[in-house]
Design an enzyme around this catalytic site. Structure first.
Site, short mmCIF file in Angstrom:
data_model
loop_
_atom_site.label_atom_id
_atom_site.label_comp_id
_atom_site.label_asym_id
_atom_site.label_seq_id
_atom_site.Cartn_x
_atom_site.Cartn_y
_atom_site.Cartn_z
N ASN A 193 -54.48 -40.42 34.38
CA ASN A 193 -53.09 -40.86 34.61
C ASN A 193 -53.10 -42.22 35.29
OD1 ASN A 193 -52.80 -40.49 37.62
ND2 ASN A 193 -53.44 -38.43 37.04
N ASP A 202 -53.08 -31.39 35.70
CA ASP A 202 -52.78 -29.96 35.66
C ASP A 202 -53.71 -29.21 34.69
OD1 ASP A 202 -50.68 -29.91 37.53
OD2 ASP A 202 -49.37 -30.88 36.06
N LYS A 251 -70.66 -37.78 22.08
CA LYS A 251 -69.41 -38.47 21.79
C LYS A 251 -68.77 -37.85 20.52
CE LYS A 251 -67.66 -43.03 20.78
NZ LYS A 251 -68.01 -44.31 20.19
N PHE A 284 -46.40 -34.44 47.44
CA PHE A 284 -45.60 -35.46 46.76
C PHE A 284 -45.01 -34.80 45.52
CE2 PHE A 284 -45.99 -39.96 48.13
CZ PHE A 284 -46.69 -39.73 49.31
N LYS A 342 -40.54 -27.42 44.49
CA LYS A 342 -41.99 -27.54 44.70
C LYS A 342 -42.36 -27.26 46.15
CE LYS A 342 -43.29 -30.59 40.94
NZ LYS A 342 -43.48 -31.92 40.43
N LYS A 389 -44.82 -24.18 46.99
CA LYS A 389 -46.16 -24.49 47.52
C LYS A 389 -46.25 -24.28 49.03
CE LYS A 389 -47.01 -27.58 43.65
NZ LYS A 389 -48.02 -28.41 43.01
O1 PMT Z 1 -51.58 -43.94 43.44
P1 PMT Z 1 -50.36 -44.81 43.25
O2 PMT Z 1 -50.52 -45.74 42.09
O3 PMT Z 1 -49.99 -45.54 44.50
O4 PMT Z 1 -49.14 -43.87 42.85
C1 PMT Z 1 -48.61 -42.98 43.78
C2 PMT Z 1 -48.16 -41.67 43.11
C3 PMT Z 1 -47.06 -41.94 42.12
C4 PMT Z 1 -49.34 -41.00 42.41
C5 PMT Z 1 -47.65 -40.75 44.29
O5 PMT Z 1 -46.56 -41.36 44.90
C6 PMT Z 1 -47.26 -39.35 43.79
O6 PMT Z 1 -46.15 -39.11 43.37
N1 PMT Z 1 -48.24 -38.39 43.84
C7 PMT Z 1 -48.07 -37.03 43.32
C8 PMT Z 1 -48.26 -37.01 41.84
C9 PMT Z 1 -48.17 -35.61 41.28
O7 PMT Z 1 -49.14 -35.13 40.74
O8 PMT Z 1 -47.04 -34.98 41.49
P2 PMT Z 1 -46.70 -33.49 40.95
O9 PMT Z 1 -45.25 -33.41 41.12
O10 PMT Z 1 -47.30 -33.25 39.63
O11 PMT Z 1 -47.45 -32.55 41.99
C10 PMT Z 1 -46.84 -32.04 43.16
C11 PMT Z 1 -47.84 -31.96 44.28
O12 PMT Z 1 -48.84 -30.98 43.98
C12 PMT Z 1 -48.55 -33.25 44.58
O13 PMT Z 1 -48.66 -33.39 45.97
C13 PMT Z 1 -49.91 -33.05 43.93
O14 PMT Z 1 -50.92 -33.78 44.65
C14 PMT Z 1 -50.13 -31.56 44.05
N2 PMT Z 1 -50.94 -30.97 42.96
C15 PMT Z 1 -50.54 -31.09 41.66
C16 PMT Z 1 -51.26 -30.49 40.66
C17 PMT Z 1 -52.44 -29.78 41.00
N3 PMT Z 1 -53.19 -29.20 40.05
N4 PMT Z 1 -52.82 -29.67 42.27
C18 PMT Z 1 -52.08 -30.24 43.26
O15 PMT Z 1 -52.42 -30.14 44.43
#
Ligand code: PMT
Length: 411
Positions: free
Chosen positions: A220, A289, A299, A333, A347, A351
């Site tokens: 990503n 995810d 490859k 986040f 969320k 969580k």
């Molecule tokens: O790195 P930059 O370029 O500065 O960009 C910052 C950012 C956009 C990545 C950051 O601000 C941000 O939004 N990070 C969270 C991205 C994300 O995966 O969001 P989500 O809504 O899918 O996940 C929710 C939360 O669960 C997040 O805290 C994530 O870290 C966590 N998560 C998600 C999936 C997973 N399998 N395990 C997790 O712990």
């Protein structure tokens, strides 16, 4: 003065590594070691070869009651890998006296003896007390080296002016041991005022990458900028920070321990390993995810018109942390493209978080890879707060302040 009769009360119980380099003022380092011991510090001494031309290691050994480290490749008595062990031991490293030669090496990352190697390996704050001839001190090379070190966060103790060993008079004298101890005491006093002092925080950053064959992966657009800024802010506020980051071109922040991982599974393991002993986790990483169910050994060839890759779910790290939560403060986040607040609130609940930082990643200048971000922050039990577009460094400061507030509310 006996044990606790002096004013250096903030030094008590602190682990201090005293580095002694080869200047005439090395004899003052012995009085400093003695003062630190009397103030209740645990002191280890490391000497360069040149320092031993001025004062014997035996003096420091007798004063501290500890072996003195002198050789990079000498016989190691107490530590398995000495420079690493002492780099980790230290809460503060002080180099007194610090010669022009030492400053030059430290400024350029040269690690050709035990002390300079330790300086590179430690994450502890470093104080240096330069001491040399006034012309050597005034020389542009020395001044530039001092500036470099200052910029990197070294605390520089100003040399005194007065009579110098070379017979002249000028600036370059090592301050008296009492003055050095006072500066060290002040350092620890300032630390106490920082609200995250003594706390351990894990910050995650970047976007995990999930391989599909030896050369390709699913990834990503996360750059790590948000997470690195948070790690730096937490460190500034006194926390011991572990930054677990997926691939990012950003340099390791000063004073922060960094573990670089690639996949969600690796990030999961690195975070879980330290979870029990930490006070909080801030998950700004964009964790994939899903991962490929099978990673091809070779490859993948473009033989067919279409290619199907079967994916399987990665662990939700934050969800797992929420389930195992004890004293830890959890900050998540939410990267959303619509219904920002509602999705983020869901969320947060699902969580088991204390706070969530929601960014609408469709807004220009917000979210992935930008230097700025625009967020809504929801803290448990409070109204949502809406913030304008601002630099990620500024936002990081804001997040850490809210983290501190939650922490204070629990104490
Ligand atoms: O790195 P930059 O370029 O500065 O960009 C910052 C950012 C956009 C990545 C950051 O601000 C941000 O939004 N990070 C969270 C991205 C994300 O995966 O969001 P989500 O809504 O899918 O996940 C929710 C939360 O669960 C997040 O805290 C994530 O870290 C966590 N998560 C998600 C999936 C997973 N399998 N395990 C997790 O712990």
């Amino acid at each position: 003065m006996s044990a606790m009769e002096n004013n250096f009360t903030s030094i008590k119980g602190r682990k201090i590594l005293l580095g002694v380099t080869g200047g005439i003022a090395a004899f003052k380092a012995a009085s400093l070691a003695s003062l630190l011991i009397k103030s209740g510090a645990e002191v280890r001494v490391m000497m360069t070869a040149a320092a031993r031309e001025f004062i014997s290691a035996r003096t420091f050994q007798e004063l501290t009651g500890q072996p003195v480290s002198t050789e990079m490749f000498g016989e190691v008595s107490n530590y398995r890998v000495e420079h690493i062990a002492l780099a980790k031991f230290a809460e503060l490293v002080i180099i007194a006296p610090a010669t022009a030669n030492f400053l030059a090496k430290a400024a350029h990352g040269i690690a050709d003896d035990l002390l300079t190697t330790t300086i590179l390996a430690t994450t502890a704050p470093i104080m240096v007390a330069p001491s040399m001839n006034d012309r050597m001190l005034a020389n542009a090379a020395t001044q530039e080296n001092l500036e470099t070190l200052r910029r990197r966060g070294f605390e520089i103790i100003e040399p005194d002016s007065g009579h110098l060993a070379c017979g002249t008079s000028g600036k370059g004298r090592l301050p008296e041991p009492e003055e050095l101890a006072a500066q060290i005491n002040l350092h620890f006093e300032r630390l106490k005022a920082r609200k995250l002092e003594g706390k351990k925080i894990i910050v995650t950053a970047g976007g995990t990458i999930e391989p599909i064959d030896p050369v390709r992966y699913i990834g990503n657009r996360s750059s790590g900028k948000m997470g690195f800024a948070i790690a730096e802010a937490a460190h500034r506020h006194g926390a011991k920070v572990l930054l677990v980051t997926a691939p990012s071109v950003l340099k390791n922040p000063y004073g922060v321990e960094v573990v670089r991982v690639e996949t969600a599974l690796e990030m999961h393991d690195a975070v879980l390993k330290e979870y029990e002993t930490c006070d909080g986790v801030i998950m700004s990483a964009a964790v994939a995810d899903y991962r490929a169910k099978e990673i091809a050994d070779e490859k993948i060839k473009k033989t067919d018109e279409t290619l199907t890759i079967e994916l399987e779910k990665n662990p939700d790290i934050l969800f797992e942390l929420g389930q195992k939560k004890d004293k830890q403060i959890l900050v998540g986040f939410a990267a959303e493209t619509s219904n920002l607040e509602a999705y983020a609130a869901a969320k947060m609940k699902q969580k088991n978080l204390d706070m969530i930082v929601a960014n609408d990643v469709t807004i220009a200048g917000a979210g992935f890879n930008a230097d700025t971000n625009m967020v809504t922050i929801i803290t448990r039990g409070s109204m949502a707060e809406y913030f304008p577009l601002m630099p990620k460094t500024e936002l990081a400061e804001l997040i850490i302040k809210r983290f501190e507030k939650i922490l204070m509310g629990r104490q």
